[in-house]
Scaffold this active site. Sequence first.
Site: not given
Ligand code: ATP
Length: 578
Positions: A243, A245, A416
């Site tokens: 998917e 992000k 991710k």
């Molecule tokens: P984390 O939430 O893992 O602690 P973070 O807040 O720094 O890390 P990222 O590492 O950038 O965020 O990525 C995780 C976040 O990406 C998820 O918590 C969610 O909010 C977001 N996200 C975006 N697209 C998706 C998707 N398709 N499926 C799941 N999460 C997604």
Amino acid sequence: MRFAKLVDYLAKLEATTKRLEMTHILADLFKEASEEDIAPIIYLTQERLGPAFAPIDFGIGEALAAEALAKASGKDKDAIKKLYKQHGDYGLVAEKLISDDAKKLTVAQVFERLKQIATTSGEGTVATKTDLLAELLGKVSGREARYVLRIPLGRLRLGIGDPTVMEGLSWSKTGDKTLRPQIERAYNVCSDLGKVAHIFKTEGVDALAKISVAVGNPVRMALAERAKNAEDIVTRLGKCAIESKFDGFRCQVHKQGASVRIFSRNLEETTAMFTDIAEGIRTQIRAQTAILEGEALSYDPETDEFHPFQVTMQRKRKYDLEEMTVKFPLRLVAFDLLYLDGKDLTGEGYAARHATLAQLIAPGERVQIAQHLVTQDAKEIEKYFMQAITGGLEGIMAKRLDSRYQAGARNFNWIKLKRSYQGHLSDTVDGVVVGYLRGRGMRARFGIGALLVAVYDAKQDKFATIAKIGTGFSDAEWLQMRELLDPIKTEHRHARVDAVLAPDVWVEPRYVIEMQADEITRSPIHTAGKIGDEPGYALRFPRVKGFIRADKKPEDATTVGEILKMFEKQGKAMRNDK
Ligand code: ATP
């Protein structure tokens, strides 16, 4: 239990910074607590009146505390302010002023009274709250008064995180931590340690298994691990769903008929802020009850394109809500379904949950399904990734097709892959501010020039330093930072902070900031990942991105475990470059 007894335990907890000792003290406390007292005790030791997701604000500030203390002690306010200047803590001032006669209030009585104060509203609220608090202070001893004030003022500073409470619960029954996994599972599902502790105490560990996903009770969110590249994803997952992000706000939406509640990444309720999403759920989700997750993004209704995160961010406000809804409407890109019409779906595979979710969403403006590509071809994944990047997105998310929804867990069920920048670590690091250095040179006039920042050591439930950071904030932001940090200054290093470096000012670990850095290096002056005499890990050339990450609690910061993995991956990437 008498409140005075709880105070004995709080004093013991205050006297130690050793986690194992804290666990033992908590275990004794939990053993001694009655079935009715265990939940209030857990909330009070965490400076709350209920679970974190249902915050009942005490509504007791320092001015109100001073006023109530004046009333209870018969001293005038100037004398109280003078004492406060001397001690810097209304708890200690109360202890000095209130007589030490033995009093007999129970934990339940103090808890109920604090709750009564918190829920007082309407005309004359401040006066009523002050009277109620003064009355309570009149019924406790000086030693008890110290904690009666520290709890609502958020000044306990005991350093007890959720993991320590969970371990304390296990120790209270078995004398070791063997029951922690069952306790943690229950907590991840219902996000309420008071409720978990009550069931554990009254019905035993097996009864925890009956705690299941329920509408209205936020579930601790599943999190993603990182991958180095598309091949890495295929090696780990084989055939998987890819998917985009999306960079917006993670939302967990709970629908019960026409009532809709939305929770953020750290389980705070954001329903009032996101009324357009709530309306979309009411009109577009074909279900009576459901829990679904997605990312809320602001979009342009003219072009139907998503805005970048900076624009979506504008919606994170507490005022002008209506205007914001019109100016920057949100759309939820839904990717997961945890519960549907009476059925807990978290045990089903991701592909099945996603397919059911897609069926539930009626056409409309506010909610759409996150499209995905199912593949095991690294080249296809690479192409998807490039398209996402070209479209201005952050990267992709790969998901194991048969993975159940694992509440509160970060593992390779979700991976991710983010774009990497030249000379940058491919991911940012979220750190907790634990102190600051007074400014030199240009920043001397601000009184703040750099922050000491830590990551979360989940094993030890502590915060270990990883960087001293002085780049990335504007002048206005430095000033704002100082305003935020000064009220949470501590005289010494906080019990949950592990550090070799000593900043000019220590603060409570509360605020999370996002940092970009060039790489991770070994360093003797930081404690992240430090074992014995070995050096720890540090960020090289760190700079702050954005301001404070309000959607993260200190325990949601990047963990030492993640830093070690990032360090390892960076080594591999460098070797591949050669
Ligand atoms: P984390 O939430 O893992 O602690 P973070 O807040 O720094 O890390 P990222 O590492 O950038 O965020 O990525 C995780 C976040 O990406 C998820 O918590 C969610 O909010 C977001 N996200 C975006 N697209 C998706 C998707 N398709 N499926 C799941 N999460 C997604």
